[in-house]
Write a protein that holds these residues in place. Sequence first.
Motif, mmCIF file in Angstrom:
data_model
loop_
_atom_site.group_PDB
_atom_site.id
_atom_site.type_symbol
_atom_site.label_atom_id
_atom_site.label_comp_id
_atom_site.label_asym_id
_atom_site.label_seq_id
_atom_site.Cartn_x
_atom_site.Cartn_y
_atom_site.Cartn_z
ATOM 1 N N PRO A 158 -14.055 10.791 -48.678
ATOM 2 C CA PRO A 158 -12.850 10.615 -47.857
ATOM 3 C C PRO A 158 -11.686 9.930 -48.560
ATOM 4 O O PRO A 158 -10.619 9.781 -47.967
ATOM 5 C CB PRO A 158 -13.357 9.773 -46.677
ATOM 6 N N SER A 159 -11.872 9.520 -49.806
ATOM 7 C CA SER A 159 -10.799 8.828 -50.532
ATOM 8 C C SER A 159 -9.721 9.782 -51.044
ATOM 9 O O SER A 159 -8.726 9.338 -51.621
ATOM 10 C CB SER A 159 -11.373 8.052 -51.712
ATOM 11 N N PHE A 173 -10.474 26.588 -64.293
ATOM 12 C CA PHE A 173 -9.930 26.517 -62.943
ATOM 13 C C PHE A 173 -9.262 25.160 -62.762
ATOM 14 O O PHE A 173 -9.807 24.128 -63.154
ATOM 15 C CB PHE A 173 -11.039 26.708 -61.909
ATOM 16 N N LEU A 174 -8.074 25.158 -62.161
ATOM 17 C CA LEU A 174 -7.321 23.916 -61.970
ATOM 18 C C LEU A 174 -7.169 23.629 -60.483
ATOM 19 O O LEU A 174 -6.844 24.523 -59.695
ATOM 20 C CB LEU A 174 -5.939 24.024 -62.618
ATOM 21 N N VAL A 175 -7.428 22.385 -60.105
ATOM 22 C CA VAL A 175 -7.309 21.953 -58.716
ATOM 23 C C VAL A 175 -6.254 20.853 -58.626
ATOM 24 O O VAL A 175 -6.242 19.928 -59.442
ATOM 25 C CB VAL A 175 -8.655 21.406 -58.191
ATOM 26 N N PHE A 176 -5.365 20.965 -57.624
ATOM 27 C CA PHE A 176 -4.405 19.909 -57.317
ATOM 28 C C PHE A 176 -4.828 19.226 -56.021
ATOM 29 O O PHE A 176 -5.387 19.857 -55.120
ATOM 30 C CB PHE A 176 -2.989 20.464 -57.143
ATOM 31 N N GLY A 177 -4.539 17.929 -55.924
ATOM 32 C CA GLY A 177 -4.837 17.192 -54.711
ATOM 33 C C GLY A 177 -4.352 15.768 -54.852
ATOM 34 O O GLY A 177 -3.382 15.497 -55.551
ATOM 35 N N PHE A 178 -5.055 14.838 -54.190
ATOM 36 C CA PHE A 178 -4.630 13.441 -54.272
ATOM 37 C C PHE A 178 -5.826 12.514 -54.109
ATOM 38 O O PHE A 178 -6.875 12.896 -53.581
ATOM 39 C CB PHE A 178 -3.574 13.132 -53.204
ATOM 40 N N PHE A 179 -5.654 11.288 -54.570
ATOM 41 C CA PHE A 179 -6.546 10.174 -54.299
ATOM 42 C C PHE A 179 -5.778 9.150 -53.459
ATOM 43 O O PHE A 179 -4.578 8.928 -53.690
ATOM 44 C CB PHE A 179 -6.994 9.486 -55.584
ATOM 45 N N GLN A 180 -6.457 8.541 -52.533
ATOM 46 C CA GLN A 180 -5.847 7.455 -51.776
ATOM 47 C C GLN A 180 -6.277 6.136 -52.393
ATOM 48 O O GLN A 180 -7.468 5.814 -52.444
ATOM 49 C CB GLN A 180 -6.257 7.515 -50.303
ATOM 50 N N GLU A 182 -5.298 1.749 -52.830
ATOM 51 C CA GLU A 182 -4.817 0.646 -52.000
ATOM 52 C C GLU A 182 -3.295 0.654 -51.914
ATOM 53 O O GLU A 182 -2.715 0.340 -50.865
ATOM 54 C CB GLU A 182 -5.311 -0.682 -52.577
ATOM 55 N N ALA A 183 -2.650 1.063 -53.021
ATOM 56 C CA ALA A 183 -1.182 1.056 -53.059
ATOM 57 C C ALA A 183 -0.561 2.307 -52.440
ATOM 58 O O ALA A 183 0.632 2.316 -52.137
ATOM 59 C CB ALA A 183 -0.698 0.911 -54.500
ATOM 60 N N GLY A 184 -1.350 3.368 -52.256
ATOM 61 C CA GLY A 184 -0.787 4.590 -51.689
ATOM 62 C C GLY A 184 -1.564 5.823 -52.104
ATOM 63 O O GLY A 184 -2.739 5.752 -52.491
ATOM 64 N N TYR A 185 -0.889 6.971 -52.042
ATOM 65 C CA TYR A 185 -1.493 8.274 -52.322
ATOM 66 C C TYR A 185 -0.983 8.793 -53.668
ATOM 67 O O TYR A 185 0.225 8.928 -53.869
ATOM 68 C CB TYR A 185 -1.137 9.260 -51.215
ATOM 69 N N SER A 208 2.797 7.871 -53.600
ATOM 70 C CA SER A 208 3.523 7.766 -52.333
ATOM 71 C C SER A 208 2.846 6.717 -51.468
ATOM 72 O O SER A 208 1.622 6.691 -51.350
ATOM 73 C CB SER A 208 3.513 9.117 -51.613
ATOM 74 N N ARG A 209 3.628 5.863 -50.830
ATOM 75 C CA ARG A 209 3.061 4.813 -50.001
ATOM 76 C C ARG A 209 2.768 5.284 -48.573
ATOM 77 O O ARG A 209 1.955 4.680 -47.877
ATOM 78 C CB ARG A 209 4.001 3.601 -49.958
ATOM 79 N N ASP A 210 3.433 6.346 -48.135
ATOM 80 C CA ASP A 210 3.278 6.766 -46.740
ATOM 81 C C ASP A 210 3.058 8.268 -46.608
ATOM 82 O O ASP A 210 3.560 8.904 -45.683
ATOM 83 C CB ASP A 210 4.502 6.340 -45.927
ATOM 84 N N TYR A 211 2.313 8.862 -47.516
ATOM 85 C CA TYR A 211 2.031 10.292 -47.473
ATOM 86 C C TYR A 211 1.129 10.617 -46.276
ATOM 87 O O TYR A 211 0.168 9.902 -45.993
ATOM 88 C CB TYR A 211 1.341 10.710 -48.772
ATOM 89 N N GLU A 212 1.448 11.703 -45.582
ATOM 90 C CA GLU A 212 0.612 12.176 -44.485
ATOM 91 C C GLU A 212 -0.487 13.039 -45.077
ATOM 92 O O GLU A 212 -0.230 14.125 -45.601
ATOM 93 C CB GLU A 212 1.454 12.967 -43.485
ATOM 94 N N SER A 213 -1.731 12.586 -44.982
ATOM 95 C CA SER A 213 -2.822 13.183 -45.750
ATOM 96 C C SER A 213 -3.071 14.651 -45.418
ATOM 97 O O SER A 213 -3.523 15.403 -46.278
ATOM 98 C CB SER A 213 -4.109 12.374 -45.546
ATOM 99 N N THR A 214 -2.828 15.084 -44.196
ATOM 100 C CA THR A 214 -3.089 16.481 -43.821
ATOM 101 C C THR A 214 -1.836 17.353 -43.891
ATOM 102 O O THR A 214 -1.894 18.533 -43.529
ATOM 103 C CB THR A 214 -3.660 16.557 -42.397
ATOM 104 N N SER A 215 -0.745 16.801 -44.369
ATOM 105 C CA SER A 215 0.532 17.526 -44.296
ATOM 106 C C SER A 215 0.536 18.807 -45.121
ATOM 107 O O SER A 215 1.075 19.833 -44.679
ATOM 108 C CB SER A 215 1.683 16.615 -44.739
ATOM 109 N N TYR A 216 -0.078 18.799 -46.305
ATOM 110 C CA TYR A 216 -0.047 20.013 -47.119
ATOM 111 C C TYR A 216 -0.944 21.090 -46.526
ATOM 112 O O TYR A 216 -0.559 22.262 -46.462
ATOM 113 C CB TYR A 216 -0.449 19.736 -48.565
ATOM 114 N N LEU A 217 -2.128 20.716 -46.084
ATOM 115 C CA LEU A 217 -3.022 21.709 -45.496
ATOM 116 C C LEU A 217 -2.438 22.291 -44.210
ATOM 117 O O LEU A 217 -2.608 23.481 -43.921
ATOM 118 C CB LEU A 217 -4.394 21.101 -45.219
#
Length: 227
Positions: A158-159, A173-180, A182-185, A208-217
């Motif tokens: 879930p991180s 194969f290349l994957v883009f995404g993010f890690f959450q 303590e300081a942000g995404y 990003s400090r306030d990224y909406e985690s489901t926004s891209y999906l």
Amino acid sequence: MRSPKLSSTYLPVICFLVLSIFGCESGEKLGEERIESASANEEELNRNRAQIDLALAQNKSWYTHWSSDVGMFDASQFELMMTDSIDPMEMPERNPILEGDPLFPYQISHPTGNGTMDIYSYKVEAQEAIDTPFLNPDSEVIWYKEDGMKERLLFMGPSGMFEEGLWLNDKEFLVFGFFQEEAGYRPMAWLIDVEKHLLKQFQLNKLSRDYESTSYLNSKIKQVDLI
């Protein structure tokens, strides 16, 4: 009778000089090997960053989505954080995402037809039996091969989240995404060599400090309402 005395006097000096010469030669050889290794590593890193730049150009929606939050960026700002081997987890299972499934349009076909890569079906629960689609906390990158085998290449808890992916060629194969953090995404890139079973993890030097985690999906998967 002076010869034995001279031999015993100068023999240690001669041995020292010989060892010094061999030591210098070994040191020079080791130094050359280190330089060659560093040069090869730098060359490979430049190749990987060129691949990331190509992927960013081909996935403009992901780049635009994140650049609107963290500002403009390119592959030179992705830092290599880890190189690791992948323990192959292969089992018999044909791709359950068939035509008509809400996630079918988001399967990523292998360049030469060896099955598809799936980065969403483990994350997104959107089967017909489920009234309201929802997101699982974990994510997986799964390769459903043409021969009916399934191989899990990457897993994340879930991180973070896998948001986008593409084949660079028939082996990488290349994957883009993010890690959450303590300081942000933080935007991430994972480069998977499916032939060598090698993983390279890159992270952007911005977050990003306030990224909406489901926004891209939510913007990507149009046929499924995840809100």
